[in-house]
Design an enzyme around this catalytic site. Structure first.
Site, short mmCIF file in Angstrom:
data_model
loop_
_atom_site.label_atom_id
_atom_site.label_comp_id
_atom_site.label_asym_id
_atom_site.label_seq_id
_atom_site.Cartn_x
_atom_site.Cartn_y
_atom_site.Cartn_z
N ASP A 78 19.16 67.05 64.52
CA ASP A 78 20.15 66.46 63.61
C ASP A 78 21.52 66.78 64.18
O ASP A 78 21.99 67.91 64.08
CB ASP A 78 20.05 67.07 62.21
CG ASP A 78 18.82 66.64 61.45
OD1 ASP A 78 18.48 65.44 61.50
OD2 ASP A 78 18.19 67.49 60.80
N ARG A 86 23.56 70.77 64.47
CA ARG A 86 22.71 71.94 64.74
C ARG A 86 23.15 72.68 65.99
O ARG A 86 22.88 73.87 66.13
CB ARG A 86 21.25 71.52 64.90
CG ARG A 86 20.68 70.67 63.78
CD ARG A 86 20.69 71.36 62.45
NE ARG A 86 20.07 70.53 61.43
CZ ARG A 86 20.35 70.58 60.14
NH1 ARG A 86 21.25 71.44 59.71
NH2 ARG A 86 19.74 69.79 59.29
N ARG A 147 30.06 62.67 55.69
CA ARG A 147 28.99 62.23 56.59
C ARG A 147 28.93 60.70 56.61
O ARG A 147 28.37 60.12 57.55
CB ARG A 147 27.65 62.80 56.14
CG ARG A 147 27.56 64.30 56.21
CD ARG A 147 26.28 64.81 55.56
NE ARG A 147 25.09 64.33 56.25
CZ ARG A 147 23.85 64.49 55.78
NH1 ARG A 147 23.64 65.09 54.62
NH2 ARG A 147 22.82 64.03 56.47
N LYS A 177 20.10 56.41 58.37
CA LYS A 177 19.60 57.12 57.20
C LYS A 177 20.64 57.07 56.07
O LYS A 177 21.81 56.83 56.32
CB LYS A 177 19.24 58.57 57.56
CG LYS A 177 20.42 59.40 58.08
CD LYS A 177 19.95 60.76 58.56
CE LYS A 177 21.11 61.63 58.99
NZ LYS A 177 20.69 62.93 59.55
N HIS A 178 20.24 57.23 54.79
CA HIS A 178 18.94 57.49 54.20
C HIS A 178 18.60 56.35 53.26
O HIS A 178 19.09 56.35 52.13
CB HIS A 178 18.94 58.79 53.40
CG HIS A 178 19.52 59.98 54.09
ND1 HIS A 178 20.88 60.22 54.22
CD2 HIS A 178 18.90 61.03 54.72
CE1 HIS A 178 21.09 61.36 54.85
NE2 HIS A 178 19.91 61.87 55.17
N HIS A 190 18.15 67.81 48.52
CA HIS A 190 17.69 69.10 49.03
C HIS A 190 17.28 70.01 47.87
O HIS A 190 16.49 70.94 48.04
CB HIS A 190 18.80 69.79 49.83
CG HIS A 190 19.14 69.09 51.10
ND1 HIS A 190 20.08 68.09 51.17
CD2 HIS A 190 18.66 69.24 52.36
CE1 HIS A 190 20.17 67.66 52.42
NE2 HIS A 190 19.33 68.34 53.16
N ASP A 260 12.58 61.36 55.23
CA ASP A 260 13.44 62.54 55.29
C ASP A 260 12.52 63.76 55.28
O ASP A 260 11.30 63.65 55.05
CB ASP A 260 14.40 62.56 54.10
CG ASP A 260 15.65 63.38 54.35
OD1 ASP A 260 15.69 64.12 55.35
OD2 ASP A 260 16.60 63.29 53.55
#
Length: 477
Positions: A78, A86, A147, A177-178, A190, A260
């Site tokens: 990601d 990351r 984002r 995404k998403h 999440h 996801d």
């Protein structure tokens, strides 16, 4: 392929820590599609910087573990830029995707996607779960924020497609995404299952536009989110909903539909013991991302086929789609990529094009030659001080510059600066308000140059912020 091999081909696992050899053996034993690299898998030095050679070695071992087929295994990460990155220094630090919306420059988005991807390719990656094609609805959006490229569906569509094209040009497979759109729900998947209450007509007009554009542009993969959409299938996460995959396929999409992460709270607690994997496949998913327990998910898929709960034809379709995508990727060859940090100048250029003045002068210095700084994290303040010095500003006296992050309090001081999504500027009493959409050295250099009067702020708000409508910013020639 055997049922066990097919079941492995549709599962992309994660692992915790840095025991790469143990994870590689799991990939080999279960015939898994490859692996995704998360932050805790990244080899770093004592200062927290990525060790490129070690990262490349990790990816080579994982690629070998999923070899033995006529197509390469998946080595994914990601890496959107901004909040979701990351891999940090010495790789180029990129500002948030909303920077491209503020800059209003598709070519810049494409060049940046290519530069970001080239550094990933250099380390042995072949897939990036980016870009985020969601259309943000503004401050009620608790998850996506900066984002998102823009609150304008057409802008989010064009920029996310351009970024995807850049990734592909460097040999990295992108994923829009998403779907069906996480930017207009008020909960974080999440943590819980968000509900998207919009009707289908509203979704078509707003949230689905970037995904239609991605399909029309030939983007090879679309990620479904853990969002319940009553207009499609009440109470069921989109990632496990047949109606959702049907809507996506109705766009003409014949690529890989990836879920996801299945270890997220929106699905993990509701569908234990491999249920989510089976339900997602049965609904129409092709690739199962990060099941909480890969071995359990694998066994559940094999058992479901054996028991007739999941048809052989559906598993075959999913496995063939993943294999086809990776076979196509394999025919592209392994690009050499570019070394870590090679995109730094371009990253700075993005931020310089994005910095936005909501309130305050558009010409000349905004500070008298010296400033004080509050807010932000220690690293933010250190980067600001370094950038101020490069711009010829002294620290320790003068107007107060208040740095505010995503979800933070309204900006205070004499000059309020939003570092991520600009919502914190809506209730700010500061007479001068700026948004820079990033926490990179280049973003702080762009800010300091505007404060010192050495540069103008060409950016325009990509989303409304309180009484400041989208498009607010200094006039440009």
């Amino acid at each position: 392929m055997t049922p066990e091999e097919k079941a492995g081909q549709v599962i992309l696992p994660f692992f915790t820590g840095r025991d790469v050899e143990a994870h590689a053996k799991v990939i080999e034993r279960l015939h898994l599609a490859g692996s995704i690299i998360m932050g805790d898998n990244v080899p770093v030095d004592a200062a927290g910087a990525v060790k490129p050679d070690a990262m490349r070695a990790v990816n080579q071992r994982l690629a070998k573990a999923s070899s033995g087929r006529p197509w390469p295994g998946i080595i994914a990460v990601d890496q959107e830029g901004g909040q979701v990155s990351r891999l940090g220094r010495p790789l180029t630090e990129w500002p948030s995707p909303m920077s491209y919306g503020a800059a209003g420059n598709g070519a810049l988005a494409r060049l940046s996607g290519k530069a970001l991807a080239s550094e990933l390719a250099h380390l042995g990656f072949n897939m990036d779960f980016a870009p985020d094609a969601d259309v943000t609805m503004g401050p009620k959006d608790p998850t996506i924020g900066a984002r998102s490229f823009s609150a304008d569906p057409a802008v989010a569509a064009s920029l996310s497609v351009e970024f995807s094209r850049g990734l592909l040009q460097a040999g990295i497979l992108p994923s829009a995404k998403h779907f069906p759109g996480h930017g207009s729900v008020t909960a974080d998947s999440h943590l819980s299952l968000p509900v998207q209450g919009a009707g289908r007509a509203r979704l078509e007009a707003r949230d689905w536009k970037p995904f239609r554009a991605a399909v029309e542009a030939g983007v090879p993969m679309v990620m479904t989110g853990h969002i319940a959409v009553p207009a499609l299938e009440p109470g069921v996460p989109a990632s496990l909903s047949k109606a959702t995959y049907g809507a996506l396929r109705d766009f003409g999409f014949d690529g890989v539909a990836v879920t996801d992460a299945l270890n997220m709270s929106a699905v993990k607690g509701r569908y234990p013991d491999g249920q989510a994997a089976v339900l997602a496949l049965a609904a129409g998913a092709d690739l199962l991302l990060m099941p909480a327990d890969a071995a359990q998910a694998h066994a559940a898929v094999v058992q479901a086929v054996t028991n007739g709960v999941l048809s052989v034809e559906r598993l075959d379709e999913a496995a063939v789609r993943v294999a086809t995508m990776m076979h196509w990727r394999g025919r592209m060859g392994a690009p050499a990529g570019t070394p870590p940090g090679s995109g730094a100048a371009l990253s700075s250029r993005v931020s310089a094009a994005a910095v936005t003045v909501l309130a305050g002068k558009c010409q000349g210095p905004l500070v008298p030659g010296a400033v004080r700084v509050t807010g932000g994290a220690p690293r933010d303040r250190a980067l600001f001080a370094a950038a101020a010095g490069r711009a010829g500003l002294r620290m320790g006296s003068g107007p107060v510059v208040d740095l505010v992050g995503f979800g933070g309090r309204p900006g205070r001081g004499d000059i309020a600066v939003a570092l991520d999504a600009p919502w914190s500027l809506a209730g700010s009493p500061a007479p001068v308000k700026l948004a820079i959409y990033g926490r990179t050295p280049g973003a702080f250099d762009a800010l300091a140059a505007v404060l010192a009067g050495k540069a103008t702020a060409p950016g325009k708000l990509p989303a409304a912020v309180g009484r400041y409508p989208a498009g607010t910013g200094c006039p440009t020639k």
